[in-house]
Design a protein around this motif. Structure first.
Motif, PDB file in Angstrom:
ATOM      1  N   LEU A  98      13.683  -9.723 -10.225  1.00 41.36           N
ATOM      2  CA  LEU A  98      12.282 -10.083 -10.397  1.00 41.36           C
ATOM      3  C   LEU A  98      11.598 -10.278  -9.047  1.00 41.36           C
ATOM      4  N   LEU A  99      12.282 -10.934  -8.113  1.00 40.59           N
ATOM      5  CA  LEU A  99      11.723 -11.131  -6.771  1.00 40.59           C
ATOM      6  C   LEU A  99      11.546  -9.792  -6.058  1.00 40.59           C
ATOM      7  N   ALA A 100      12.525  -8.898  -6.215  1.00 40.49           N
ATOM      8  CA  ALA A 100      12.414  -7.580  -5.578  1.00 40.49           C
ATOM      9  C   ALA A 100      11.238  -6.793  -6.135  1.00 40.49           C
ATOM     10  N   GLY A 101      11.039  -6.870  -7.455  1.00 39.53           N
ATOM     11  CA  GLY A 101       9.914  -6.171  -8.053  1.00 39.53           C
ATOM     12  C   GLY A 101       8.577  -6.746  -7.632  1.00 39.53           C
ATOM     13  N   LYS A 102       8.501  -8.073  -7.552  1.00 38.19           N
ATOM     14  CA  LYS A 102       7.262  -8.711  -7.125  1.00 38.19           C
ATOM     15  C   LYS A 102       6.950  -8.419  -5.658  1.00 38.19           C
ATOM     16  N   CYS A 103       7.968  -8.171  -4.854  1.00 37.03           N
ATOM     17  CA  CYS A 103       7.749  -7.835  -3.440  1.00 37.03           C
ATOM     18  C   CYS A 103       7.426  -6.358  -3.258  1.00 37.03           C
ATOM     19  N   PHE A 104       8.005  -5.513  -4.099  1.00 41.33           N
ATOM     20  CA  PHE A 104       7.841  -4.069  -3.908  1.00 41.33           C
ATOM     21  C   PHE A 104       6.416  -3.616  -4.163  1.00 41.33           C
ATOM     22  N   LEU A 105       5.800  -4.112  -5.235  1.00 43.78           N
ATOM     23  CA  LEU A 105       4.451  -3.636  -5.578  1.00 43.78           C
ATOM     24  C   LEU A 105       3.423  -3.964  -4.500  1.00 43.78           C
ATOM     25  N   PRO A 106       3.324  -5.208  -3.988  1.00 43.79           N
ATOM     26  CA  PRO A 106       2.348  -5.453  -2.900  1.00 43.79           C
ATOM     27  C   PRO A 106       2.629  -4.632  -1.651  1.00 43.79           C
ATOM     28  N   LEU A 107       3.917  -4.444  -1.315  1.00 42.24           N
ATOM     29  CA  LEU A 107       4.235  -3.632  -0.139  1.00 42.24           C
ATOM     30  C   LEU A 107       3.818  -2.180  -0.342  1.00 42.24           C
ATOM     31  N   ALA A 108       4.086  -1.634  -1.519  1.00 42.34           N
ATOM     32  CA  ALA A 108       3.730  -0.239  -1.787  1.00 42.34           C
ATOM     33  C   ALA A 108       2.221  -0.039  -1.755  1.00 42.34           C
ATOM     34  N   VAL A 109       1.480  -0.968  -2.366  1.00 41.94           N
ATOM     35  CA  VAL A 109       0.014  -0.853  -2.371  1.00 41.94           C
ATOM     36  C   VAL A 109      -0.538  -0.983  -0.958  1.00 41.94           C
ATOM     37  N   THR A 110       0.022  -1.891  -0.166  1.00 40.22           N
ATOM     38  CA  THR A 110      -0.473  -2.093   1.206  1.00 40.22           C
ATOM     39  C   THR A 110      -0.186  -0.883   2.082  1.00 40.22           C
ATOM     40  N   LEU A 111       0.995  -0.301   1.966  1.00 43.02           N
ATOM     41  CA  LEU A 111       1.312   0.881   2.766  1.00 43.02           C
ATOM     42  C   LEU A 111       0.462   2.080   2.359  1.00 43.02           C
ATOM     43  N   PHE A 112       0.204   2.223   1.066  1.00 42.67           N
ATOM     44  CA  PHE A 112      -0.698   3.290   0.624  1.00 42.67           C
ATOM     45  C   PHE A 112      -2.107   3.065   1.168  1.00 42.67           C
ATOM     46  N   ASP A 113      -2.551   1.834   1.156  1.00 41.09           N
ATOM     47  CA  ASP A 113      -3.858   1.510   1.718  1.00 41.09           C
ATOM     48  C   ASP A 113      -3.891   1.781   3.222  1.00 41.09           C
ATOM     49  N   PHE A 114      -2.787   1.502   3.917  1.00 37.49           N
ATOM     50  CA  PHE A 114      -2.702   1.790   5.346  1.00 37.49           C
ATOM     51  C   PHE A 114      -2.820   3.289   5.605  1.00 37.49           C
ATOM     52  N   LEU A 115      -2.136   4.092   4.798  1.00 38.62           N
ATOM     53  CA  LEU A 115      -2.240   5.544   4.940  1.00 38.62           C
ATOM     54  C   LEU A 115      -3.659   6.019   4.672  1.00 38.62           C
ATOM     55  N   LEU A 116      -4.302   5.443   3.673  1.00 37.22           N
ATOM     56  CA  LEU A 116      -5.677   5.824   3.370  1.00 37.22           C
ATOM     57  C   LEU A 116      -6.625   5.443   4.503  1.00 37.22           C
ATOM     58  N   MET A 117      -6.422   4.280   5.101  1.00 37.87           N
ATOM     59  CA  MET A 117      -7.278   3.870   6.218  1.00 37.87           C
ATOM     60  C   MET A 117      -7.082   4.766   7.431  1.00 37.87           C
ATOM     61  N   LEU A 118      -5.853   5.236   7.663  1.00 42.35           N
ATOM     62  CA  LEU A 118      -5.625   6.159   8.771  1.00 42.35           C
ATOM     63  C   LEU A 118      -6.314   7.499   8.535  1.00 42.35           C
ATOM     64  N   VAL A 119      -6.300   7.958   7.295  1.00 39.24           N
ATOM     65  CA  VAL A 119      -6.988   9.208   6.969  1.00 39.24           C
ATOM     66  C   VAL A 119      -8.487   9.066   7.205  1.00 39.24           C
ATOM     67  N   VAL A 120      -9.050   7.945   6.786  1.00 42.02           N
ATOM     68  CA  VAL A 120     -10.485   7.709   7.001  1.00 42.02           C
ATOM     69  C   VAL A 120     -10.787   7.580   8.485  1.00 42.02           C
ATOM     70  N   ALA A 121      -9.927   6.885   9.232  1.00 41.47           N
ATOM     71  CA  ALA A 121     -10.160   6.720  10.673  1.00 41.47           C
ATOM     72  C   ALA A 121     -10.112   8.052  11.395  1.00 41.47           C
ATOM     73  N   GLN A 122      -9.226   8.937  10.964  1.00 38.71           N
ATOM     74  CA  GLN A 122      -9.134  10.239  11.622  1.00 38.71           C
ATOM     75  C   GLN A 122     -10.287  11.152  11.240  1.00 38.71           C
ATOM     76  N   SER A 123     -10.722  11.103   9.990  1.00 37.97           N
ATOM     77  CA  SER A 123     -11.783  12.006   9.547  1.00 37.97           C
ATOM     78  C   SER A 123     -13.175  11.515   9.916  1.00 37.97           C
ATOM     79  N   VAL A 124     -13.383  10.189   9.912  1.00 41.78           N
ATOM     80  CA  VAL A 124     -14.719   9.649  10.162  1.00 41.78           C
ATOM     81  C   VAL A 124     -14.901   9.259  11.625  1.00 41.78           C
ATOM     82  N   TYR A 125     -13.916   8.542  12.188  1.00 41.09           N
ATOM     83  CA  TYR A 125     -14.037   8.051  13.562  1.00 41.09           C
ATOM     84  C   TYR A 125     -13.351   8.949  14.578  1.00 41.09           C
TER      85      TYR A 125
END
Length: 218
Positions: A98-125
């Motif tokens: 249960l602890l592993a599952g609760k840790c995995f989802l926030p980490l996965a969402v945050t890393l996906f968000d990090f990848l999305l922010m890098l894509v925006v930074a490269q395309s816009v800035y």
């Protein structure tokens, strides 16, 4: 005489100086024309050219705050829905899965968000992503995991979702005040410098800024 010789040498040096400068300037222009030295695409890698930019600070702040926000109300929702007891007694599950599952989802969402922010930074800035993306992910995982565990700790101690939201607001203010986001840590008191080591943003921000923009000194 000695005075005349020094004057003659000085005149010769004065004549050589402009010639050398012109040669360097011509060489730079030739390299720029052939594309060997594309200065407009390299300026973003140096902190002198990006002085005052809050882009790496903002990305680092989101990376450290988002896991906490996602993890803080997770156990509260399970308690209010009376599903936490069911998950703990189900065959094949327990506290560790249960602890592993609760840790995995926030980490996965945050890393996906990090990848999305890098894509925006490269395309816009027009900030081109450097090599070593997997290395920076491995460096970011420990502080992001600490933010997740802190959010789960708050979720385990809170009784309602409103208390978890208040804790998120307090954590937001702590990240802004005690990590150098608004004011450099080096100019703060020893108490603030000691408190800054308790928050992951103090470590994520220098690493991310160095990776995005070049050398960084605290």
């Amino acid at each position: 005489t000695g005075t005349d010789g020094r004057s003659e040498n000085k005149r010769n040096d004065d004549r050589k100086g402009p010639d050398a400068t012109e040669e360097v300037a011509q060489l730079g222009e030739e390299l720029f024309k052939v594309g060997t030295f594309p200065a407009p695409s390299l300026f973003v890698y140096y902190p002198q050219a990006t002085k005052g930019s809050l882009l790496p600070e903002t990305i680092a702040f989101i990376l450290c705050f988002l896991p906490f926000v996602l993890a803080a109300p997770s156990l509260i929702r399970e308690q209010e829905a009376h599903t936490l007891e069911v998950l703990l007694v189900m065959p094949g599950t327990g506290p560790a899965p249960l602890l592993a599952g609760k840790c995995f989802l926030p980490l996965a969402v945050t890393l996906f968000d990090f990848l999305l922010m890098l894509v925006v930074a490269q395309s816009v800035y027009h900030i081109h992503v450097k090599a070593g993306f997997l290395h920076i992910i491995l460096i970011l995982l420990p502080p992001l995991l600490s933010s997740v565990l802190l959010g789960l700790s708050v979720s385990a101690m809170a009784n309602t979702q409103s208390q978890a939201m208040i804790s998120s607001a307090i954590y937001f203010l702590a990240l802004m005040l005690f990590t150098g986001f608004l004011y450099p840590i080096g100019n703060s008191t020893y108490l603030i410098q000691w408190l800054s080591k308790l928050f992951p943003l103090s470590f994520v921000h220098p690493v991310l800024k160095a990776w995005m923009f070049g050398a960084y000194t605290v």
